[in-house]
Design a protein around this motif. Structure first.
Motif, PDB file in Angstrom:
ATOM      1  N   LYS A  77      -2.499  15.030   7.093  1.00 10.87           N
ATOM      2  CA  LYS A  77      -3.430  15.940   6.419  1.00 10.87           C
ATOM      3  C   LYS A  77      -2.894  17.360   6.374  1.00 10.87           C
ATOM      4  O   LYS A  77      -3.186  18.101   5.437  1.00 10.87           O
TER       5      LYS A  77
ATOM      6  N   ARG B 174      -0.296  16.989   3.501  1.00 12.72           N
ATOM      7  CA  ARG B 174      -0.927  16.646   2.219  1.00 12.72           C
ATOM      8  C   ARG B 174      -2.443  16.776   2.313  1.00 12.72           C
ATOM      9  O   ARG B 174      -3.161  15.779   2.352  1.00 12.72           O
ATOM     10  N   PRO B 175      -2.945  18.010   2.347  1.00 13.36           N
ATOM     11  CA  PRO B 175      -4.402  18.195   2.440  1.00 13.36           C
ATOM     12  C   PRO B 175      -5.159  17.603   1.251  1.00 13.36           C
ATOM     13  O   PRO B 175      -6.335  17.278   1.370  1.00 13.36           O
ATOM     14  N   ASP B 176      -4.477  17.440   0.141  1.00 13.79           N
ATOM     15  CA  ASP B 176      -5.114  16.841  -1.029  1.00 13.79           C
ATOM     16  C   ASP B 176      -5.457  15.369  -0.816  1.00 13.79           C
ATOM     17  O   ASP B 176      -6.298  14.819  -1.514  1.00 13.79           O
ATOM     18  N   LEU B 177      -4.835  14.750   0.162  1.00 15.89           N
ATOM     19  CA  LEU B 177      -5.073  13.337   0.459  1.00 15.89           C
ATOM     20  C   LEU B 177      -5.910  13.138   1.720  1.00 15.89           C
ATOM     21  O   LEU B 177      -6.063  12.008   2.190  1.00 15.89           O
ATOM     22  N   ALA B 178      -6.465  14.209   2.257  1.00 16.32           N
ATOM     23  CA  ALA B 178      -7.148  14.158   3.552  1.00 16.32           C
ATOM     24  C   ALA B 178      -8.273  13.126   3.590  1.00 16.32           C
ATOM     25  O   ALA B 178      -8.389  12.365   4.561  1.00 16.32           O
ATOM     26  N   ASP B 179      -9.092  13.073   2.561  1.00 19.78           N
ATOM     27  CA  ASP B 179     -10.220  12.127   2.564  1.00 19.78           C
ATOM     28  C   ASP B 179      -9.733  10.680   2.620  1.00 19.78           C
ATOM     29  O   ASP B 179     -10.247   9.874   3.399  1.00 19.78           O
ATOM     30  N   THR B 180      -8.753  10.362   1.809  1.00 14.11           N
ATOM     31  CA  THR B 180      -8.227   8.999   1.783  1.00 14.11           C
ATOM     32  C   THR B 180      -7.541   8.655   3.096  1.00 14.11           C
ATOM     33  O   THR B 180      -7.722   7.553   3.628  1.00 14.11           O
TER      34      THR B 180
END
Length: 76
Positions: free
Chosen positions: A33, A36-42
């Motif tokens: 995360k 790649r904070p843009d992928l944190a939810d996944t």
């Protein structure tokens, strides 16, 4: 389940996430995360399902399918 998790780890390596063989799923998620904070939810969802499957007796029959679907949808 472990094969799917290895696929997840491979995708994270391609994304530039640095981790070692002794890192647990939560440590891996924190590092991923950060990169790649843009992928944190996944990433959070994948790790939560993996932990449930691997360590908790409350895992459900559909959890493995959910895990594979989430990992398949992860684009790095």
């Amino acid at each position: 389940m472990l094969q799917a998790y290895r696929q997840f780890c491979g995708k994270l390596r391609k994304a530039g996430v640095d981790f070692g063989p002794g890192d647990g799923p939560q440590t891996l998620a924190q590092r991923a995360k950060a990169v790649r904070p843009d992928l944190a939810d996944t990433i959070e969802r994948i790790v939560a399902v993996f932990i449930r499957l691997r360590y908790e007796p409350s895992a459900e029959a559909g959890d493995l399918r959910v895990l594979k679907t989430l990992i398949g949808s992860l684009r790095v």
